[in-house]
Design a protein around this motif. Sequence first.
Motif, PDB file in Angstrom:
ATOM      1  N   PRO A 198       3.410  -0.152  -7.392  1.00  0.00           N
ATOM      2  CA  PRO A 198       2.107   0.449  -7.086  1.00  0.00           C
ATOM      3  C   PRO A 198       1.492  -0.110  -5.801  1.00  0.00           C
ATOM      4  O   PRO A 198       0.890   0.629  -5.016  1.00  0.00           O
ATOM      5  CB  PRO A 198       1.258   0.098  -8.318  1.00  0.00           C
ATOM      6  N   GLY A 199       1.660  -1.411  -5.562  1.00  0.00           N
ATOM      7  CA  GLY A 199       1.159  -2.002  -4.316  1.00  0.00           C
ATOM      8  C   GLY A 199       1.908  -1.481  -3.105  1.00  0.00           C
ATOM      9  O   GLY A 199       1.318  -1.298  -2.028  1.00  0.00           O
ATOM     10  N   LEU A 200       3.204  -1.239  -3.265  1.00  0.00           N
ATOM     11  CA  LEU A 200       3.984  -0.662  -2.167  1.00  0.00           C
ATOM     12  C   LEU A 200       3.476   0.730  -1.816  1.00  0.00           C
ATOM     13  O   LEU A 200       3.384   1.085  -0.633  1.00  0.00           O
ATOM     14  CB  LEU A 200       5.463  -0.610  -2.564  1.00  0.00           C
ATOM     15  N   LEU A 201       3.126   1.516  -2.813  1.00  0.00           N
ATOM     16  CA  LEU A 201       2.577   2.842  -2.545  1.00  0.00           C
ATOM     17  C   LEU A 201       1.270   2.752  -1.746  1.00  0.00           C
ATOM     18  O   LEU A 201       1.022   3.568  -0.854  1.00  0.00           O
ATOM     19  CB  LEU A 201       2.336   3.592  -3.855  1.00  0.00           C
ATOM     20  N   GLU A 202       0.443   1.771  -2.070  1.00  0.00           N
ATOM     21  CA  GLU A 202      -0.792   1.580  -1.319  1.00  0.00           C
ATOM     22  C   GLU A 202      -0.494   1.231   0.138  1.00  0.00           C
ATOM     23  O   GLU A 202      -1.157   1.718   1.060  1.00  0.00           O
ATOM     24  CB  GLU A 202      -1.642   0.495  -1.973  1.00  0.00           C
ATOM     25  N   GLU A 203       0.498   0.369   0.338  1.00  0.00           N
ATOM     26  CA  GLU A 203       0.895  -0.004   1.699  1.00  0.00           C
ATOM     27  C   GLU A 203       1.399   1.223   2.460  1.00  0.00           C
ATOM     28  O   GLU A 203       1.048   1.436   3.628  1.00  0.00           O
ATOM     29  CB  GLU A 203       1.999  -1.064   1.634  1.00  0.00           C
ATOM     30  N   MET A 204       2.212   2.031   1.816  1.00  0.00           N
ATOM     31  CA  MET A 204       2.738   3.230   2.463  1.00  0.00           C
ATOM     32  C   MET A 204       1.622   4.203   2.815  1.00  0.00           C
ATOM     33  O   MET A 204       1.671   4.869   3.852  1.00  0.00           O
ATOM     34  CB  MET A 204       3.752   3.911   1.546  1.00  0.00           C
ATOM     35  N   ALA A 205       0.616   4.296   1.959  1.00  0.00           N
ATOM     36  CA  ALA A 205      -0.508   5.193   2.221  1.00  0.00           C
ATOM     37  C   ALA A 205      -1.236   4.806   3.499  1.00  0.00           C
ATOM     38  O   ALA A 205      -1.745   5.661   4.227  1.00  0.00           O
ATOM     39  CB  ALA A 205      -1.479   5.180   1.041  1.00  0.00           C
ATOM     40  N   ARG A 206      -1.284   3.514   3.788  1.00  0.00           N
ATOM     41  CA  ARG A 206      -1.927   3.056   5.023  1.00  0.00           C
ATOM     42  C   ARG A 206      -1.037   3.264   6.239  1.00  0.00           C
ATOM     43  O   ARG A 206      -1.530   3.478   7.352  1.00  0.00           O
ATOM     44  CB  ARG A 206      -2.309   1.575   4.894  1.00  0.00           C
ATOM     45  N   ASP A 207       0.275   3.197   6.035  1.00  0.00           N
ATOM     46  CA  ASP A 207       1.205   3.253   7.159  1.00  0.00           C
ATOM     47  C   ASP A 207       1.603   4.666   7.563  1.00  0.00           C
ATOM     48  O   ASP A 207       1.836   4.939   8.743  1.00  0.00           O
ATOM     49  CB  ASP A 207       2.487   2.468   6.825  1.00  0.00           C
ATOM     50  N   LEU A 208       1.708   5.568   6.590  1.00  0.00           N
ATOM     51  CA  LEU A 208       2.160   6.928   6.867  1.00  0.00           C
ATOM     52  C   LEU A 208       1.047   7.762   7.506  1.00  0.00           C
ATOM     53  O   LEU A 208      -0.138   7.504   7.265  1.00  0.00           O
ATOM     54  CB  LEU A 208       2.589   7.615   5.565  1.00  0.00           C
ATOM     55  N   PRO A 209       1.407   8.760   8.312  1.00  0.00           N
ATOM     56  CA  PRO A 209       0.396   9.740   8.731  1.00  0.00           C
ATOM     57  C   PRO A 209      -0.266  10.324   7.488  1.00  0.00           C
ATOM     58  O   PRO A 209       0.401  10.545   6.469  1.00  0.00           O
ATOM     59  CB  PRO A 209       1.233  10.797   9.478  1.00  0.00           C
ATOM     60  N   GLU A 210      -1.544  10.600   7.577  1.00  0.00           N
ATOM     61  CA  GLU A 210      -2.302  10.933   6.373  1.00  0.00           C
ATOM     62  C   GLU A 210      -1.750  12.139   5.618  1.00  0.00           C
ATOM     63  O   GLU A 210      -1.662  12.129   4.386  1.00  0.00           O
ATOM     64  CB  GLU A 210      -3.763  11.180   6.741  1.00  0.00           C
ATOM     65  N   ILE A 211      -1.346  13.173   6.338  1.00  0.00           N
ATOM     66  CA  ILE A 211      -0.851  14.361   5.655  1.00  0.00           C
ATOM     67  C   ILE A 211       0.449  14.055   4.927  1.00  0.00           C
ATOM     68  O   ILE A 211       0.733  14.603   3.861  1.00  0.00           O
ATOM     69  CB  ILE A 211      -0.674  15.533   6.656  1.00  0.00           C
ATOM     70  N   ARG A 212       1.265  13.130   5.472  1.00  0.00           N
ATOM     71  CA  ARG A 212       2.508  12.727   4.802  1.00  0.00           C
ATOM     72  C   ARG A 212       2.214  11.876   3.566  1.00  0.00           C
ATOM     73  O   ARG A 212       2.890  11.973   2.547  1.00  0.00           O
ATOM     74  CB  ARG A 212       3.408  11.953   5.761  1.00  0.00           C
ATOM     75  N   ALA A 213       1.207  11.021   3.679  1.00  0.00           N
ATOM     76  CA  ALA A 213       0.820  10.196   2.537  1.00  0.00           C
ATOM     77  C   ALA A 213       0.363  11.073   1.373  1.00  0.00           C
ATOM     78  O   ALA A 213       0.695  10.817   0.211  1.00  0.00           O
ATOM     79  CB  ALA A 213      -0.278   9.216   2.933  1.00  0.00           C
ATOM     80  N   HIS A 214      -0.378  12.123   1.680  1.00  0.00           N
ATOM     81  CA  HIS A 214      -0.817  13.040   0.636  1.00  0.00           C
ATOM     82  C   HIS A 214       0.364  13.818   0.070  1.00  0.00           C
ATOM     83  O   HIS A 214       0.446  14.049  -1.135  1.00  0.00           O
ATOM     84  CB  HIS A 214      -1.868  14.002   1.182  1.00  0.00           C
ATOM     85  N   ALA A 215       1.276  14.235   0.935  1.00  0.00           N
ATOM     86  CA  ALA A 215       2.458  14.962   0.463  1.00  0.00           C
ATOM     87  C   ALA A 215       3.278  14.098  -0.494  1.00  0.00           C
ATOM     88  O   ALA A 215       3.760  14.568  -1.528  1.00  0.00           O
ATOM     89  CB  ALA A 215       3.310  15.406   1.647  1.00  0.00           C
ATOM     90  N   LEU A 216       3.434  12.814  -0.148  1.00  0.00           N
ATOM     91  CA  LEU A 216       4.153  11.893  -1.026  1.00  0.00           C
ATOM     92  C   LEU A 216       3.443  11.749  -2.361  1.00  0.00           C
ATOM     93  O   LEU A 216       4.067  11.799  -3.427  1.00  0.00           O
ATOM     94  CB  LEU A 216       4.286  10.526  -0.357  1.00  0.00           C
ATOM     95  N   LEU A 217       2.139  11.584  -2.307  1.00  0.00           N
ATOM     96  CA  LEU A 217       1.356  11.428  -3.537  1.00  0.00           C
ATOM     97  C   LEU A 217       1.545  12.614  -4.477  1.00  0.00           C
ATOM     98  O   LEU A 217       1.765  12.451  -5.672  1.00  0.00           O
ATOM     99  CB  LEU A 217      -0.121  11.271  -3.178  1.00  0.00           C
ATOM    100  N   LEU A 218       1.487  13.825  -3.930  1.00  0.00           N
ATOM    101  CA  LEU A 218       1.582  15.010  -4.770  1.00  0.00           C
ATOM    102  C   LEU A 218       2.983  15.211  -5.333  1.00  0.00           C
ATOM    103  O   LEU A 218       3.149  15.800  -6.405  1.00  0.00           O
ATOM    104  CB  LEU A 218       1.158  16.251  -3.976  1.00  0.00           C
ATOM    105  N   ALA A 219       4.008  14.713  -4.617  1.00  0.00           N
ATOM    106  CA  ALA A 219       5.388  14.922  -5.067  1.00  0.00           C
ATOM    107  C   ALA A 219       5.856  13.869  -6.068  1.00  0.00           C
ATOM    108  O   ALA A 219       6.789  14.116  -6.834  1.00  0.00           O
ATOM    109  CB  ALA A 219       6.329  14.945  -3.862  1.00  0.00           C
TER     110      ALA A 219
END
Length: 379
Positions: A198-219
């Motif tokens: 779960p902490g890794l996902l938070e880190e990725m959310a900060r690092d990825l372009p925002e639209i990609r972070a949302h795409a990852l979250l939804l998938a």
Amino acid sequence: MADVIKSLNLLETLKESIENNKLSDVKDAVEDLLISRINLAVVGDRGDEKATFINCLLGLGPGDDGSAPSPSPAAPEEVACYLNPKHPDFRLWDLPPVPSTSPFQPEGYMEKVKFPRYNAVFVTFTQTPHPHSVEVFLEARSLQQQTVYFILFTSAKDTEKNLEEKRKASLVALTSHGVSLPKVYLVRPSTLEKLDFPGLLEEMARDLPEIRAHALLLALPTLTPTLITQKKESFKALVWAAASLSGGVSAIPVPFVASMVDSSVGVRILTKAQSSLCLDNESVERLARQRGADPARLKELRTCVLSVEVTKGEVKKRLAAAEKEIATVSSKLVEMAMPRHARSVSRSFAAMLQALNGAIDEMAADAEKIMAAALGKGK
């Protein structure tokens, strides 16, 4: 997503595009979120841990259609691709382990596996990272590819003391090979909700372009209650964008807008929400198998009709009900949400916003109940 702010940031970006009359940007954002276009790669030895990790990211169990088998049928130097059955543009790439032979050129390995095409890369290991894997990491950083993460696979047999010893040894190894401020995430492939994932996902959310972070979250599958909340907020940003287009906030013709006027966009969004929240029959049954729960009991927890099946008739009914109730919607709320020049079309906007957001709240509540019951059974 670290928190709801991420969704609000996306919402602000969409509002800015509306204010600047860039409806094509909003249309693209809506399509991107509905498709969930993202590529993740996993580097490391092809064993049970890696296959289990890939399958858990896809929400699959061993033997499910489309799951990664173990042992892998891919040739030692071959790249294998696995698609999420519910989100086909969410692709997980099984990359071969970094060669241990010398001499080694990280650029050659990265070119061979097409490293730049991946939105994020997980470098996995079970003891300490191989020096050549560290070279690949450093080369990626030199090319400004920041979304590369070290994952130490753990097992249920590892004690807390043992885990910290493994983490410390890995950090020492990374530091000795030139990685400044190294990070190692402890991940148990079969239960991603535990330990550091779960902490890794938070880190990725900060690092990825925002639209990609949302795409990852939804998938991603509904791994934790927090993820369900974050998915809900992301869908509400998507609803806002769709409602803005439905309201006809610009005189500039945009082909996508015409389809927004009827209930078809509502069906698309809520169908995406149903699969993202793992509420469809297939997803509930799969979760029950993975957690040793009764599938019939989990299905009974779905009290929203849209959690069971998304139909155009139900969406139309909700939109019509929202139209009738629109007089009770706070005009102040509409003024805050809509761009200044678009308030004359606030009725259409508010109706879609109210109908779809209400549906998403109900569906997310069902997902929370199902996840709580499944996790409780697993414990």
